[in-house]
Enzyme design. Sequence first.
Site, PDB file in Angstrom:
ATOM      1  N   ARG A   1       0.830  -1.204   0.000  1.00 47.43           N
ATOM      2  CA  ARG A   1       0.000   0.000   0.000  1.00 47.43           C
ATOM      3  C   ARG A   1       0.865   1.255   0.000  1.00 47.43           C
ATOM      4  NH1 ARG A   1      -3.948  -1.264   4.980  1.00 47.43           N
ATOM      5  NH2 ARG A   1      -1.899  -1.709   5.882  1.00 47.43           N
TER       6      ARG A   1
ATOM      7  N   ASP B   1       0.933   5.674   0.389  1.00 51.47           N
ATOM      8  CA  ASP B   1       0.225   6.772   1.042  1.00 51.47           C
ATOM      9  C   ASP B   1      -0.260   7.805   0.032  1.00 51.47           C
ATOM     10  OD1 ASP B   1       0.661   5.703   3.576  1.00 51.47           O
ATOM     11  OD2 ASP B   1       2.559   6.770   3.835  1.00 51.47           O
TER      12      ASP B   1
ATOM     13  N   ARG C   1      10.337   7.688   3.698  1.00 53.39           N
ATOM     14  CA  ARG C   1      10.311   9.148   3.838  1.00 53.39           C
ATOM     15  C   ARG C   1      11.064   9.602   5.086  1.00 53.39           C
ATOM     16  NH1 ARG C   1       4.068  10.424   3.411  1.00 53.39           N
ATOM     17  NH2 ARG C   1       4.811  12.512   3.947  1.00 53.39           N
TER      18      ARG C   1
END
Length: 256
Positions: free
Chosen positions: A49, A51, A196
């Site tokens: 998945r 974001d 990130r």
Amino acid sequence: MRIALGIEYDGTDFLGWQRLSHGNTVQGALEAALSKVAAQPVEVTCAGRTDAGVHGRCQVVHFDVPVEREMRGWLQGATSNLPRSVAVLWAQPVADEFHARFSARSRRYRYTILNRPMRAALDARYVTWERQPLDAARMHAAAQALVGENDFSAFRAVSCQAAHPRRCVLAVGVRREGEQVIVEIEANAFLHHMVRNIVGSLLPVGRGEQPMAWMAELLAGRNREVAGPTAPSTGLTFIGPRYEVHWGLPAEVSQS
């Protein structure tokens, strides 16, 4: 019949991959398009998945349907019913034992930083802008401390729902290509915001604000509060998973 698809998408205008009841998601758009081709509801399972704002170069999904269609029908039919920011790259039948998530041996991400005095215009949706000069060689050397199986609590989002923080990073590299600094990382799996947060900690190293040993110190300290900030979602692309060759999937998602 179980079918696997390769999906490409621009995540800018989506609230992420996972289907939601209150907004546009890539999964929601894909399932709606496939349901039209199948003439019945279709649910998909993805390799990883992403974001809100994160892009996908070759996301892999699988789904089961009792109806028969030519692979060209799934490929072209689904794409014609998708928004312009999403496309099906390939479609093929797979064994019932294949699972887009659990069969994946690793996953790969790329983070692209535009490193110049002026912000981006043409590539603004796909890069993160850093005006201060970055030393890609320093960033690469510092990032090697992350390779191997480790506790990545220092780079784990507070909202992460993973059962544990241990992940195995197979490779990480930082290189400069003209005005861009590119961070690529491959791991067996990732924690929420892990890439990130790693990039957000590499940036101070690249600017010379932190020593190269800082990444190793953060990893050992396991404290998210002292690591760098979370880098923006802009610039992050899920390159795709890797599977063992016996599944017969395209070369771009098969282990070499």
